[in-house]
Enzyme design. Structure first.
Site, PDB file in Angstrom:
ATOM      1  N   GLU A 158       1.027  -1.372   0.494  1.00 17.24           N
ATOM      2  CA  GLU A 158       0.192   0.115   0.087  1.00 17.24           C
ATOM      3  C   GLU A 158       0.991   0.908   0.026  1.00 17.24           C
ATOM      4  O   GLU A 158       0.909   2.628   0.951  1.00 17.24           O
ATOM      5  CB  GLU A 158      -1.041   0.012   1.507  1.00 17.24           C
ATOM      6  CG  GLU A 158      -1.839  -0.987   1.266  1.00 17.24           C
ATOM      7  CD  GLU A 158      -3.342  -0.784   1.853  1.00 17.24           C
ATOM      8  OE1 GLU A 158      -3.357  -0.023   2.576  1.00 17.24           O
ATOM      9  OE2 GLU A 158      -4.489  -1.760   1.796  1.00 17.24           O
ATOM     10  N   GLU A 356      -5.503  -8.666   0.212  1.00 20.15           N
ATOM     11  CA  GLU A 356      -6.408  -8.306   1.657  1.00 20.15           C
ATOM     12  C   GLU A 356      -8.086  -8.399   1.555  1.00 20.15           C
ATOM     13  O   GLU A 356      -7.782  -7.592  -0.042  1.00 20.15           O
ATOM     14  CB  GLU A 356      -5.470  -7.028   2.054  1.00 20.15           C
ATOM     15  CG  GLU A 356      -4.161  -7.114   3.348  1.00 20.15           C
ATOM     16  CD  GLU A 356      -4.231  -5.850   3.744  1.00 20.15           C
ATOM     17  OE1 GLU A 356      -4.511  -4.698   4.192  1.00 20.15           O
ATOM     18  OE2 GLU A 356      -2.598  -5.889   3.632  1.00 20.15           O
TER      19      GLU A 356
END
Ligand code: BG6
Length: 459
Positions: A158, A356
């Site tokens: 991320e 995720e």
């Protein structure tokens, strides 16, 4: 109807600082996460779920659940504390990787997940160009020690959220100018690491792991569509166009100019980015976003999934068709996963790995040690249905690794916000015995994996 590929990797995810604990053991240097003040009413990351000491028992549970893959991150601070190779750090991940392989579970490491070494942060962190070389050196050590057993490497978890929501994710509070210079250094570091990996011919694949959400225009007004495009460019494509095409996204650049945040880019940076690109895309998906034309107000981003506004470009809106999670009020949008996956595949034509996806919620353990988390099962089952439809659409997937394999500490909402298939007996106030308990979702996922995703019964 298409089925899931036979070698589809049904997995689950964690990250080092959120699950391992042992924050100062075996030569580990503190990371920025270890030394920050806990958020109000939460706990620090020092013990976490104590996975460092219990990894063998945890892997046994992963095997029982049927996991085919485990996506975890490696702590830079264990491998290269204060810039020096630490054999005990190498030993820990060697053991973990071997334990996974012995149990038929594919290890899928991320090399960096929000836990910058404190000594690197002190020298300016990613804003300091020298961090590029330190990162490349660290990754080279990983490839040399573990590369013989790894098929899928992820570079930076991320990166988009780390730069956009840095206040929450690593405790820093930079200006836009600093943010996008740091971001540029990360992009160059990533390209150099991909170069080192490809040149070393370790035999696997390497790719980025951003947090991607599709963005809907609030109405059919053309200005809302333009706003959605700008938000997408700023939040999604800037990072992926750089990782996959080796260039800056043009709309994102326009925004950076408006923010007076254009990074300094050298010719060598441009070349290294252009020549060294990703083999696959890992992405985290929690929700979609909705945007409308700017009303010239600014709204700061609160956390990874929350909306924000940039005057003159876009503002985010509530999507009236979606429900939200109890924690943090994040929209729940399983169809958005199918849309996001299709957008990614159309733009980049690379295989996708979901690293995720999940629901953070408080769980209650009954006196009989059961955890009835039907809400989590519903959330995951709806997303798996859409994943299947995306495969039917023709999107190429490597696997699905929901967050999280076991309970761990949320980035900013403590231990009470649980995501795991496995309950860990502790809370924010008390460490208790840290014992592990299988939630209802554990058994659900076990059956789903056994059926290779084609479970037709009421899930
Ligand atoms: C992702 C991160 O942003 O979302 C994870 O990669 C994080 O580290 C997960 O835990 C869920 O977010 P949160 O804030 O609920 O922990």
């Amino acid at each position: 109807m298409t089925t899931f590929p036979t070698d589809f990797l049904w997995g689950a995810s964690t990250s080092a600082y959120q699950v391992e604990g042992a924050w100062n053991e075996d030569g580990k240097e503190p990371s920025v996460q270890d030394i920050r003040e806990p958020f109000p009413n939460t706990t620090d990351f020092k013990v976490a779920a104590d996975h460092y000491h219990r990894y063998k028992a945890d892997v046994a549970l992963f095997k029982e659940m049927g996991l085919k893959a485990y996506r975890f991150s490696i702590a830079w601070t264990r491998i290269m504390p204060y810039g020096k190779l630490n054999p005990r750090g190498i030993a820990f991940y060697n053991n973990l990787i071997d334990e996974l392989l012995k149990n038929g579970i594919e290890p899928i490491p991320t090399v960096f997940h929000f836990d910058l070494p404190a000594s690197v942060a002190e020298k300016g962190g990613w804003h300091n160009r020298q961090t590029i070389d330190e990162f490349v050196r660290y990754c080279q050590v990983l490839f040399d020690h573990f590369g013989d057993r790894i098929t899928y490497w992820q570079t930076i978890n991320e990166q988009n959220m780390l730069v956009l929501a840095s206040k929450v994710l690593d405790g820093s509070n930079p200006s836009w100018k600093e943010v996008f210079q740091s971001n540029h250094h990360m992009l160059v570091a990533q390209a150099k690491v991909m170069k080192a990996y490809h040149e070393g011919q370790y035999g696997g694949k390497i790719g980025p792991a951003p947090n991607i959400t599709c963005v809907y225009p609030k109405t059919e007004k053309p200005e809302d569509t333009m706003a959605a495009e700008y938000l997408s460019a700023f939040r999604n494509w800037l990072y992926l166009d750089a990782a996959v095409y080796g260039v800056y996204n043009h709309q994102a650049m326009q925004l950076l100019r408006a923010l007076d945040a254009e990074p300094d880019v050298t010719d060598e940076d441009r070349q290294v980015m252009k020549e060294n690109t990703a083999d696959f895309i890992a992405f985290n998906y929690y929700n979609s976003m909705t945007a409308a034309a700017s009303d010239n107000e600014e709204k700061e981003i609160k956390d990874q999934q929350s909306g924000f506004s940039l005057a003159g470009f876009f503002k985010t809106e509530v999507n009236d068709y979606l429900q939200s999670t109890e924690f943090s009020n994040w929209p729940i949008d399983p169809v958005g996963l199918r849309i996001t996956a299709n957008q990614l595949y159309t733009r980049y034509r690379l295989p996708l790995l979901i690293t995720e996806n999940g629901l953070g919620q408080e769980d209650r353990k009954t006196e009989e040690d059961n955890i009835h988390d039907s809400y989590r099962i519903n959330y995951l089952a709806e997303h798996v249905k859409q994943l299947k439809l995306a495969i039917d659409d023709g999107v190429e997937f490597i696997g699905y690794c929901p967050w999280s394999a076991l309970d761990l500490i949320s980035t900013h909402e403590g231990f009470k916000k649980r995501y795991g298939f496995i309950y860990v007996n502790r809370d924010d106030e008390e460490l208790k015995d840290l014992s592990r308990h299988k939630k209802d979702s554990f058994y659900w996922y076990q059956r789903l994996i056994e059926a290779n995703g084609l479970m037709e019964e009421k899930q």
